[in-house]
Motif scaffolding. Structure first.
Motif, PDB file in Angstrom:
ATOM      1  N   GLY A 243     -25.212 -11.352 -23.676  1.00  0.00           N
ATOM      2  CA  GLY A 243     -26.496 -11.222 -22.987  1.00  0.00           C
ATOM      3  C   GLY A 243     -26.514 -11.694 -21.551  1.00  0.00           C
ATOM      4  N   TRP A 244     -25.352 -11.696 -20.873  1.00  0.00           N
ATOM      5  CA  TRP A 244     -25.308 -12.152 -19.480  1.00  0.00           C
ATOM      6  C   TRP A 244     -25.420 -11.012 -18.478  1.00  0.00           C
ATOM      7  N   ILE A 245     -25.232  -9.776 -18.928  1.00  0.00           N
ATOM      8  CA  ILE A 245     -25.165  -8.647 -18.001  1.00  0.00           C
ATOM      9  C   ILE A 245     -26.206  -7.592 -18.353  1.00  0.00           C
ATOM     10  N   THR A 246     -26.891  -7.087 -17.338  1.00  0.00           N
ATOM     11  CA  THR A 246     -27.811  -5.962 -17.510  1.00  0.00           C
ATOM     12  C   THR A 246     -27.119  -4.643 -17.209  1.00  0.00           C
ATOM     13  N   ALA A 247     -26.383  -4.565 -16.106  1.00  0.00           N
ATOM     14  CA  ALA A 247     -25.705  -3.315 -15.739  1.00  0.00           C
ATOM     15  C   ALA A 247     -24.571  -3.579 -14.766  1.00  0.00           C
ATOM     16  N   ILE A 248     -23.586  -2.703 -14.823  1.00  0.00           N
ATOM     17  CA  ILE A 248     -22.467  -2.717 -13.875  1.00  0.00           C
ATOM     18  C   ILE A 248     -22.303  -1.308 -13.323  1.00  0.00           C
ATOM     19  N   ALA A 249     -22.180  -1.216 -12.013  1.00  0.00           N
ATOM     20  CA  ALA A 249     -21.897   0.065 -11.365  1.00  0.00           C
ATOM     21  C   ALA A 249     -20.399   0.141 -11.099  1.00  0.00           C
ATOM     22  N   GLY A 250     -19.753   1.076 -11.757  1.00  0.00           N
ATOM     23  CA  GLY A 250     -18.306   1.191 -11.617  1.00  0.00           C
ATOM     24  C   GLY A 250     -17.874   2.644 -11.584  1.00  0.00           C
ATOM     25  N   GLY A 251     -16.644   2.858 -11.957  1.00  0.00           N
ATOM     26  CA  GLY A 251     -16.123   4.209 -12.021  1.00  0.00           C
ATOM     27  C   GLY A 251     -15.493   4.706 -10.748  1.00  0.00           C
ATOM     28  N   ILE A 252     -15.425   3.860  -9.725  1.00  0.00           N
ATOM     29  CA  ILE A 252     -14.941   4.322  -8.425  1.00  0.00           C
ATOM     30  C   ILE A 252     -13.440   4.114  -8.247  1.00  0.00           C
ATOM     31  N   GLU A 253     -12.782   3.538  -9.250  1.00  0.00           N
ATOM     32  CA  GLU A 253     -11.337   3.350  -9.140  1.00  0.00           C
ATOM     33  C   GLU A 253     -10.613   4.684  -8.929  1.00  0.00           C
ATOM     34  N   ILE A 254     -11.146   5.738  -9.555  1.00  0.00           N
ATOM     35  CA  ILE A 254     -10.483   7.039  -9.513  1.00  0.00           C
ATOM     36  C   ILE A 254     -10.453   7.614  -8.098  1.00  0.00           C
ATOM     37  N   GLN A 255     -11.333   7.131  -7.210  1.00  0.00           N
ATOM     38  CA  GLN A 255     -11.334   7.617  -5.830  1.00  0.00           C
ATOM     39  C   GLN A 255      -9.961   7.498  -5.191  1.00  0.00           C
TER      40      GLN A 255
ATOM     41  N   GLN B 167      -0.814   5.575  17.956  1.00  0.00           N
ATOM     42  CA  GLN B 167       0.316   5.284  18.840  1.00  0.00           C
ATOM     43  C   GLN B 167       1.644   5.705  18.214  1.00  0.00           C
ATOM     44  N   ASN B 168       1.715   5.654  16.882  1.00  0.00           N
ATOM     45  CA  ASN B 168       2.985   5.925  16.206  1.00  0.00           C
ATOM     46  C   ASN B 168       2.991   7.248  15.440  1.00  0.00           C
ATOM     47  N   GLU B 169       1.911   8.033  15.595  1.00  0.00           N
ATOM     48  CA  GLU B 169       1.804   9.356  14.980  1.00  0.00           C
ATOM     49  C   GLU B 169       2.017   9.296  13.463  1.00  0.00           C
ATOM     50  N   ILE B 170       1.220   8.455  12.824  1.00  0.00           N
ATOM     51  CA  ILE B 170       1.285   8.255  11.379  1.00  0.00           C
ATOM     52  C   ILE B 170      -0.032   8.693  10.746  1.00  0.00           C
ATOM     53  N   TRP B 171       0.037   9.531   9.739  1.00  0.00           N
ATOM     54  CA  TRP B 171      -1.171   9.907   9.011  1.00  0.00           C
ATOM     55  C   TRP B 171      -1.740   8.695   8.274  1.00  0.00           C
ATOM     56  N   PHE B 172      -3.050   8.567   8.230  1.00  0.00           N
ATOM     57  CA  PHE B 172      -3.644   7.464   7.468  1.00  0.00           C
ATOM     58  C   PHE B 172      -4.929   7.908   6.790  1.00  0.00           C
ATOM     59  N   GLN B 173      -5.163   7.332   5.630  1.00  0.00           N
ATOM     60  CA  GLN B 173      -6.331   7.628   4.800  1.00  0.00           C
ATOM     61  C   GLN B 173      -6.882   6.307   4.283  1.00  0.00           C
ATOM     62  N   MET B 174      -8.194   6.147   4.328  1.00  0.00           N
ATOM     63  CA  MET B 174      -8.831   4.965   3.754  1.00  0.00           C
ATOM     64  C   MET B 174      -9.321   5.285   2.346  1.00  0.00           C
ATOM     65  N   MET B 175      -9.607   4.237   1.589  1.00  0.00           N
ATOM     66  CA  MET B 175     -10.186   4.427   0.258  1.00  0.00           C
ATOM     67  C   MET B 175     -11.295   3.411   0.033  1.00  0.00           C
ATOM     68  N   ASN B 176     -12.346   3.863  -0.654  1.00  0.00           N
ATOM     69  CA  ASN B 176     -13.435   2.986  -1.086  1.00  0.00           C
ATOM     70  C   ASN B 176     -14.200   2.315   0.051  1.00  0.00           C
ATOM     71  N   ARG B 177     -14.202   2.907   1.222  1.00  0.00           N
ATOM     72  CA  ARG B 177     -14.920   2.289   2.331  1.00  0.00           C
ATOM     73  C   ARG B 177     -15.436   3.336   3.320  1.00  0.00           C
ATOM     74  N   ASP B 178     -16.657   3.087   3.830  1.00  0.00           N
ATOM     75  CA  ASP B 178     -17.150   3.774   5.012  1.00  0.00           C
ATOM     76  C   ASP B 178     -16.872   2.854   6.199  1.00  0.00           C
ATOM     77  N   ILE B 179     -17.257   3.273   7.390  1.00  0.00           N
ATOM     78  CA  ILE B 179     -17.105   2.453   8.588  1.00  0.00           C
ATOM     79  C   ILE B 179     -18.501   2.171   9.123  1.00  0.00           C
ATOM     80  N   SER B 180     -18.877   0.902   9.231  1.00  0.00           N
ATOM     81  CA  SER B 180     -20.244   0.557   9.611  1.00  0.00           C
ATOM     82  C   SER B 180     -20.438   0.501  11.121  1.00  0.00           C
ATOM     83  N   ASP B 181     -19.432   0.092  11.879  1.00  0.00           N
ATOM     84  CA  ASP B 181     -19.558  -0.007  13.333  1.00  0.00           C
ATOM     85  C   ASP B 181     -19.483   1.396  13.945  1.00  0.00           C
TER      86      ASP B 181
END
Length: 380
Positions: A278-290, A119-133
Motif C-alpha cells: 500500500g505504498w504506491i498509487t501509480a508508476i509511469a514507466g515503459g520508456i526503457e524500450i525507447q 568537430q570530429n564528424e561523429i553521428w550522435f543520438q540522444m535517448m530519453n531526453r529533450d533539450i530545455s535550453d
C-alpha cells in the motif's frame, strides 16, 4: 543592441556552416558504407548505470539491438556530470566508435557532446531526453551529425498521476523535483500545475540528487514526516538510481504503511511489494524500450542510410502501473533483461541494411502498437 546583433549574426553563421556541412556529408557519405553488409560498425553508448531497474532494462534492450544488427558495442557507465560524459565520448571515439548514443544528465552535456561530434564528424543520438535550453537546442538541431532524440509525454503523465492520487483523497503533497538544466525538469512545473488543478497543496519539495547518492532521500523523508504530519502523498519526478527503493524503505521506518503514498516516474526494484503493502498509487514507466529505437536510428545513420534528411524526435507514451498484477506483468515482460519485447527479425525490419523498405513509419507503427496488454499478449 550590438550584443543582440552579434548573437543573431553568430547564429546565422552557425546555420550556414551547418548547411554547408550537410552538403559535404551528402557528397562524401560521412565515411559511411551505404549499408554494406560486410561492414561491422562500432557504436559507443553512454549511460548513467545499469544497477537499477531502468538502467538494467535499457542496457539489455540496447545490447539486443546491437546483436540483431551485428554491431560491436562499447559501453561507458556511471558518469553523472557533463564533463565525465564528454570524457567518455572522447574515449569511445578514440576507441574507434563511429557513432554515440547517450542519455544526457543535463543540457550542458548535450552542448559539449554536440560540439565534439561536429568537430570530429561523429553521428550522435540522444535517448530519453529533450533539450530545455533554447540556444543549446537550436545549436544541436543545426548540427548535421545530430540524428535525433526521444522523450516522453511528461506533462500528461504528471496530470494523470496527480489525478489518481486525488481520487484516493490525497491532497497534501511532497514534491520530488529534477534539478534545473535537465529537460526532465518540465515535470516540476507540470506537477505543480496538476496539484493546483485538483485543489491540492504542495507542502514541501526536494531536488533529486544527480550524483548517484541515495542518502539524500533518507534526509528528505525524515524531514517530511517530522515537519508535515498531514502529508499524505509524494509526487516523484524520478525514482532512478535507487531513489524509489530508498524512499519506500525509509518511509517504512518512519510512518505507518500507506500513510504517505507515492506516484512516480520510473520503475524500481521492490515495486511489486510496494504496491502490495500500500505504498504506491501509480508508476509511469515503459520508456526503457525507447533506447532500442534510438539505437536503430543511430545505426541507420552510421550505416549510410539515415531514415530522415534531418533530425528526428520520437515521443514515447507511458505505461501506467497501478496494481500488483500490472507490476508483475511489467517486471516479467517489459523490464526483464531476460525477456526482449522485439526479436531480431523485428529489430532488423527497422534497418535499411536488412529491409530496403524500412522507414520512420516502420518505427512509428511499432511505437503506436506498444501497450502493456499487447506485450503480454505477444509473449503468451
Amino acid at each position: 543592441m550590438k550584443r543582440r546583433t552579434l548573437k543573431r549574426a553568430f547564429k546565422v553563421t552557425a546555420l550556414v556552416l551547418a548547411l554547408l556541412m550537410v552538403a559535404m556529408i551528402g557528397m562524401t557519405g560521412c565515411g559511411a558504407k551505404g549499408g554494406d553488409e560486410n561492414v561491422k560498425h562500432k557504436i559507443g553508448v553512454i549511460l548513467y548505470g545499469k544497477d537499477d531497474a531502468f538502467g538494467a532494462a535499457e542496457y539489455a534492450y540496447i545490447n539486443s539491438a546491437a546483436e540483431a544488427l551485428d554491431v560491436e558495442i562499447q559501453w561507458a557507465l556511471n558518469d553523472y556530470d557533463a564533463e565525465s560524459q564528454l570524457a567518455s565520448a572522447e574515449n569511445l571515439v578514440a576507441a574507434g566508435c563511429e557513432g554515440l548514443l547517450f542519455l544526457p544528465l543535463s543540457d550542458n552535456t548535450v552542448s559539449l557532446i554536440s560540439d565534439y561530434c561536429l568537430q570530429n564528424e561523429i553521428w550522435f543520438q540522444m535517448m530519453n531526453r529533450d533539450i530545455s535550453d533554447p540556444d543549446i537546442k537550436a545549436a544541436c538541431q543545426a548540427n548535421p551529425f545530430y540524428v535525433g532524440t526521444s522523450f516522453e509525454a511528461n506533462e500528461d503523465a504528471c496530470q494523470a498521476m496527480t489525478e489518481m492520487m486525488a481520487a484516493e483523497g490525497r491532497l497534501n503533497y511532497g514534491l520530488g523535483k529534477i534539478a534545473p538544466g535537465s529537460s526532465l525538469a518540465v515535470r516540476n512545473t507540470a506537477y505543480e500545475e496538476a496539484v493546483a488543478s485538483v485543489g491540492g497543496k504542495v507542502l514541501a519539495d526536494y531536488t533529486s540528487p544527480s550524483d548517484g547518492s541515495t542518502q539524500a532521500y533518507v534526509t528528505y523523508m525524515e524531514n517530511f514526516t517530522t515537519s508535515y504530519p498531514e502529508m499524505d502523498g509524494l509526487l516523484m519526478s524520478s525514482a532512478t538510481g535507487g531513489g524509489g527503493e530508498t524512499v519506500i524503505n525509509t518511509l517504512k521506518g518512519l510512518t505507518e504503511p500507506g500513510k504517505i503514498k507515492i506516484c512516480t516516474f520510473d520503475t524500481f526494484e521492490g515495486m511489486e511489494q510496494g504496491f502490495a503493502d500500500g505504498w504506491i498509487t501509480a508508476i509511469a514507466g515503459g520508456i526503457e524500450i525507447q533506447s532500442l529505437f534510438d539505437f536503430v536510428l543511430l545505426f541507420n545513420a552510421v550505416d549510410g542510410t539515415p531514415l530522415s534528411d534531418t533530425f528526428t524526435v520520437l515521443q514515447q507514451k507511458f505505461i501506467y502501473i497501478t496494481n500488483t498484477e500490472d507490476c508483475a506483468n511489467y517486471a516479467k515482460y517489459i523490464s526483464n533483461p531476460e525477456h526482449m519485447i522485439y526479436d531480431a527479425e523485428t529489430i532488423r525490419s527497422m534497418a535499411k541494411r536488412y529491409n530496403k523498405d524500412a522507414s520512420l513509419q516502420t518505427i512509428y507503427d511499432l511505437m503506436d502498437e506498444y501497450t502493456l496488454e499487447s506485450v503480454v499478449s505477444a509473449a503468451q
